[in-house]
Design a protein around this motif. Structure first.
Motif, PDB file in Angstrom:
ATOM      1  N   GLN A   1     -11.005   9.970 -10.299  1.00 21.87           N
ATOM      2  CA  GLN A   1     -10.115  10.596  -9.300  1.00 21.87           C
ATOM      3  C   GLN A   1      -8.867   9.355  -9.176  1.00 21.87           C
ATOM      4  N   GLY A   2      -9.239   8.240  -8.986  1.00 23.78           N
ATOM      5  CA  GLY A   2      -8.285   7.058  -8.857  1.00 23.78           C
ATOM      6  C   GLY A   2      -7.704   6.702 -10.161  1.00 23.78           C
ATOM      7  N   VAL A   3      -8.125   6.906 -11.316  1.00 27.68           N
ATOM      8  CA  VAL A   3      -7.340   6.971 -12.621  1.00 27.68           C
ATOM      9  C   VAL A   3      -6.314   7.996 -12.711  1.00 27.68           C
ATOM     10  N   CYS A   4      -6.418   9.024 -12.070  1.00 26.95           N
ATOM     11  CA  CYS A   4      -5.485  10.232 -11.821  1.00 26.95           C
ATOM     12  C   CYS A   4      -4.341   9.795 -11.352  1.00 26.95           C
ATOM     13  N   GLU A   5      -4.715   9.284  -9.891  1.00 31.40           N
ATOM     14  CA  GLU A   5      -3.655   8.763  -9.043  1.00 31.40           C
ATOM     15  C   GLU A   5      -2.787   7.747  -9.890  1.00 31.40           C
ATOM     16  N   ILE A   6      -3.189   6.782 -10.416  1.00 32.56           N
ATOM     17  CA  ILE A   6      -2.830   5.910 -11.222  1.00 32.56           C
ATOM     18  C   ILE A   6      -1.849   6.098 -12.243  1.00 32.56           C
ATOM     19  N   LEU A   7      -2.390   7.079 -13.090  1.00 30.94           N
ATOM     20  CA  LEU A   7      -1.214   7.677 -14.194  1.00 30.94           C
ATOM     21  C   LEU A   7      -0.265   8.259 -13.409  1.00 30.94           C
ATOM     22  N   TRP A   8      -0.155   9.212 -12.462  1.00 32.81           N
ATOM     23  CA  TRP A   8       0.518   9.618 -11.751  1.00 32.81           C
ATOM     24  C   TRP A   8       1.557   8.844 -11.005  1.00 32.81           C
TER      25      TRP A   8
ATOM     26  N   LEU B   1       0.844  -1.158  -0.154  1.00 33.45           N
ATOM     27  CA  LEU B   1       0.005   0.092  -0.111  1.00 33.45           C
ATOM     28  C   LEU B   1       1.011   1.283   0.084  1.00 33.45           C
ATOM     29  N   VAL B   2       0.658   2.194  -1.076  1.00 31.60           N
ATOM     30  CA  VAL B   2       1.584   3.395  -1.315  1.00 31.60           C
ATOM     31  C   VAL B   2       0.841   4.588  -0.981  1.00 31.60           C
ATOM     32  N   THR B   3      -0.384   4.684  -1.504  1.00 33.07           N
ATOM     33  CA  THR B   3      -1.120   5.901  -1.410  1.00 33.07           C
ATOM     34  C   THR B   3      -2.763   5.476  -1.071  1.00 33.07           C
ATOM     35  N   TRP B   4      -3.300   6.572  -0.461  1.00 30.48           N
ATOM     36  CA  TRP B   4      -4.817   6.384   0.078  1.00 30.48           C
ATOM     37  C   TRP B   4      -5.351   7.746   0.126  1.00 30.48           C
ATOM     38  N   HIS B   5      -6.640   7.701  -0.095  1.00 31.17           N
ATOM     39  CA  HIS B   5      -7.247   9.360  -0.370  1.00 31.17           C
ATOM     40  C   HIS B   5      -8.956   9.215  -0.046  1.00 31.17           C
ATOM     41  N   SER B   6      -9.309  10.059   0.612  1.00 27.77           N
ATOM     42  CA  SER B   6     -10.815  10.170   1.188  1.00 27.77           C
ATOM     43  C   SER B   6     -11.113  11.650   1.008  1.00 27.77           C
TER      44      SER B   6
END
Length: 248
Positions: free
Chosen positions: A197-204, A172-177
């Protein structure tokens, strides 16, 4: 808590343990553990909660926290200070990420109900002051993510709250609420914005891994539990029917 990557450090094989800015880093032969136990104990001592009754969860189920006209105000500076310390603690405690995000929504005008919710978080921390965030070698660098959202969960403005978390190499490296900026008209739209929002995190993360020399060739798996939102995201034909969320 193992699904979040939590595990108690095996000190029999510990090579070293260091503290950095309130975070204890413990390294064994094959694993790395991050913990903020001392930070938690100091927080409980400063708030007089060392002898409190432990709680099983950081917030009551189906809570009704919101803004009411008859709410009783509380000491604003104290509330902001406590929530600020909990925000820092959530750096290694994804189990309190959601409830801390809820508490932080009332920083401008806290009431006794909100301070009671914060005390519930502290009672939960008393039951589990140490939750080690585990990082270990799993022999791969596969990237995957998970997302979820409620529907109109905020009782004040009926906005939804989205959440996602990502794994790299099984860790586990990132989490967001976060509460969404708009009011969705359906569960699918709420989940669809969570996917965005999750896809943006994946792309980053893919870009970051490529920058440090770990280019991912295959597709990244991203999981959502809403079939309608999945079909909208996966079928460009339906995009004409969802122009109101085209920005996502």
């Amino acid at each position: 808590m193992k699904k979040f990557g939590y595990q108690q450090a095996n000190t029999d094989h510990t090579l070293f343990s260091k503290h950095r800015a309130g975070v204890e880093v413990t390294r064994s032969k094959h694993s790395l553990f991050l913990s903020q136990k001392k930070y938690v104990m100091d927080l409980l001592a400063d708030t007089g909660m060392l002898d409190c009754k432990p709680a099983d969860t950081p917030i009551v189920e189906n809570h009704k926290l919101g803004v009411y006209v008859d709410q009783v105000p509380t000491y604003k500076e104290r509330y902001q200070r406590l929530v600020g310390r909990l925000i820092y603690l959530s750096l290694t405690r994804p189990d309190i990420a959601y409830v801390v995000s809820v508490a932080s929504q009332f920083m401008h005008s806290p009431s006794e109900d909100y301070i009671a919710a914060v005390m519930c978080i502290l009672s939960y921390l008393k039951s589990a002051p140490r939750r080690d965030l585990l990082f270990k070698k799993n022999g791969h660098l596969d990237l995957k993510g998970y997302t979820d959202a409620d529907y109109a969960g905020n009782i004040t403005n009926r906005r939804s709250t989205l959440g996602y978390f990502t794994f790299v190499g099984g860790n586990l490296v990132t989490w967001h609420s976060k509460k969404q900026n708009v009011v969705p008209r359906s569960f699918a739209k709420s989940e669809y914005r969570g996917i965005a929002q999750g896809v943006c995190e994946i792309l980053w993360l893919r870009w970051l891994l490529a920058e440090i020399g770990f280019r991912l060739d295959g597709a990244t798996k991203f999981y959502c539990d809403n079939q309608s939102a999945f079909e909208i995201a996966n079928n460009p034909v339906q995009h004409d029917q969802t122009k109101h969320v085209e920005v996502d």
